[in-house]
Design an enzyme around this catalytic site. Sequence first.
Site, PDB file in Angstrom:
ATOM      1  N   TRP A 324      -5.858   7.560   7.055  1.00 61.45           N
ATOM      2  CA  TRP A 324      -4.839   8.616   6.980  1.00 61.45           C
ATOM      3  C   TRP A 324      -4.224   8.679   5.587  1.00 61.45           C
ATOM      4  O   TRP A 324      -3.921   9.760   5.086  1.00 61.45           O
ATOM      5  CB  TRP A 324      -3.746   8.362   8.014  1.00 61.45           C
ATOM      6  CG  TRP A 324      -2.674   9.410   8.051  1.00 61.45           C
ATOM      7  CD1 TRP A 324      -2.651  10.552   8.795  1.00 61.45           C
ATOM      8  CD2 TRP A 324      -1.450   9.411   7.286  1.00 61.45           C
ATOM      9  NE1 TRP A 324      -1.508  11.265   8.556  1.00 61.45           N
ATOM     10  CE2 TRP A 324      -0.747  10.594   7.629  1.00 61.45           C
ATOM     11  CE3 TRP A 324      -0.882   8.546   6.355  1.00 61.45           C
ATOM     12  CZ2 TRP A 324       0.491  10.907   7.082  1.00 61.45           C
ATOM     13  CZ3 TRP A 324       0.346   8.864   5.801  1.00 61.45           C
ATOM     14  CH2 TRP A 324       1.009  10.031   6.171  1.00 61.45           C
ATOM     15  N   HIS A 325      -4.066   7.523   4.963  1.00 66.57           N
ATOM     16  CA  HIS A 325      -3.397   7.484   3.669  1.00 66.57           C
ATOM     17  C   HIS A 325      -4.272   7.965   2.521  1.00 66.57           C
ATOM     18  O   HIS A 325      -3.746   8.308   1.458  1.00 66.57           O
ATOM     19  CB  HIS A 325      -2.893   6.072   3.376  1.00 66.57           C
ATOM     20  CG  HIS A 325      -1.622   5.733   4.082  1.00 66.57           C
ATOM     21  ND1 HIS A 325      -1.589   5.213   5.354  1.00 66.57           N
ATOM     22  CD2 HIS A 325      -0.316   5.864   3.690  1.00 66.57           C
ATOM     23  CE1 HIS A 325      -0.328   5.022   5.711  1.00 66.57           C
ATOM     24  NE2 HIS A 325       0.457   5.419   4.733  1.00 66.57           N
ATOM     25  N   GLY A 326      -5.576   8.003   2.687  1.00 67.25           N
ATOM     26  CA  GLY A 326      -6.384   8.506   1.585  1.00 67.25           C
ATOM     27  C   GLY A 326      -7.867   8.285   1.786  1.00 67.25           C
ATOM     28  O   GLY A 326      -8.300   7.390   2.520  1.00 67.25           O
ATOM     29  N   PHE A 474      -0.664  12.569   0.575  1.00 67.56           N
ATOM     30  CA  PHE A 474      -1.131  12.219   1.915  1.00 67.56           C
ATOM     31  C   PHE A 474      -0.932  13.363   2.895  1.00 67.56           C
ATOM     32  O   PHE A 474      -1.482  13.359   3.968  1.00 67.56           O
ATOM     33  CB  PHE A 474      -0.416  10.967   2.436  1.00 67.56           C
ATOM     34  CG  PHE A 474      -0.514   9.802   1.486  1.00 67.56           C
ATOM     35  CD1 PHE A 474      -1.692   9.549   0.805  1.00 67.56           C
ATOM     36  CD2 PHE A 474       0.573   8.986   1.261  1.00 67.56           C
ATOM     37  CE1 PHE A 474      -1.786   8.479  -0.070  1.00 67.56           C
ATOM     38  CE2 PHE A 474       0.484   7.915   0.383  1.00 67.56           C
ATOM     39  CZ  PHE A 474      -0.692   7.666  -0.270  1.00 67.56           C
TER      40      PHE A 474
END
Length: 474
Positions: A324-326, A474
């Site tokens: 999700w963060h990258g 994000f």
Amino acid sequence: MLFSSTTFLFYFLPVVIALYYLTKWSRPLQNMILLVFSLFFYAWGEPKYIFLMMGCILFNYLFGLFIAASKNPRYKKLLLQLTLIGNLGTLFIFKYLGFFVRNLNSSLDASNQLTVPSIVLPIGISFFIFQAMSYVVDVYRGTVDVQKNLFYLGLYVSFFPQLVAGPIVRYTTIKEQITNREETFTKFSAGSCRFIVGLSKKVLLSNSLAIMTDHIFTMSQDGRIPVTLAWLGIIGYTLQIYYDFSGYSDMAIGLGLIFGFKFEENFNYPYVSTSISEFWRRWHISLGTWFKDYVYFPLGGSRVKNKDIMVRNLFIVWMLTGIWHGAEWTFVLWGLLNVTFIILEKLLSFEQLKVKAWVKHAYCMFVVMIGWVLFRSTNLVNAGHYLRDLFGMGGAGIFSDYTVMFFREYAVFLIAGIFFSMPFGRRTNRYISEQRKGFMIFELCYPIVMMGLFFLCVCYMIKGAYNPFIYFSF
């Protein structure tokens, strides 16, 4: 448009507030004003992606209606699956397609290489898609009534205070507030102060520490740096990312109060934690509860009899959290690092172990900072170089004149950052709040301090310091 910009502070926000309170006689009109300006806010930085936002709103609105109207459980489940595919498919195309193609190319011959798509990541796409998905899932579960007003659902998804960097607001939190909130002077003043505190975190602390941190990480990429300089850099980043993200959350919560909305807290002094599990109950609370309610619990959570299934559930959640963060392997490894220690803590009942609190705290912060190296690095090679320097395996020695120079230059920000990351700041604020009720001097000083902080932030912004928010990506 950044909250920490003169355009937002002196043009956009005053106009929205003025129009909003001038139309206090009509809640539907107020909501329409907030919706229009929220879409304008998003379109300011990326005009073409306003159609993506509007498409997301319409898509989830229609499928919410279809699911609510369906009486057939199988058809209802199929509609939910289509909704999830549509939302996650959109997220995959814009955020992960390039990453997927690059990794696929690494396994193909040179003659069969695919063209890596060049797609600009829409700001905050993970936040507003997760919000929209949670609404449809809640409608499917029957925990909320379907929203039949397209504009009200649009306001929920696109509301500008928390649109691009959270917190992730659940529809259940504000469904009643959309039509039945109350604006008061107390809320307005508390929201204004909360916004200024968040702005100060971002502009005075995070932005200042970012200059030092960026220099040190760049030096590590270009060569080798001594141990003390490497640790100074990661301590600086540990404080930078906290004040960057918690500062944005404070500003979002404060802006919500100004318009009568109450959002849930997103941070609770995470750096006082004595375990990784506790840290993630205190850091980015809205994301943690989202994964818990929509992924972890449906999989069975920790209440399953088989510990292997519990480990599987945690692994799935943290792989998704990392991704999700990258779209980079550093985030995957960061997720693996966190879940490894969380699983070990659960299996060992770590929080009940009779170990001195300061030892547990030191352990927790060590793991967190190692994780932030992965989080900050652009790729695994750079992360490996920095970790090498942290533990003195780069051959650059222990001390450096750069360490002394950076510490002297940023000592005030480092000390202030450490102090206010602890509950001392909250206790001081609570003491002042209690004392100012009985003494006129406190009643006068508090707004003066807030105005002084605001003026100082504006001076820094005009100066043109480092400004973008980390979590915008994000």
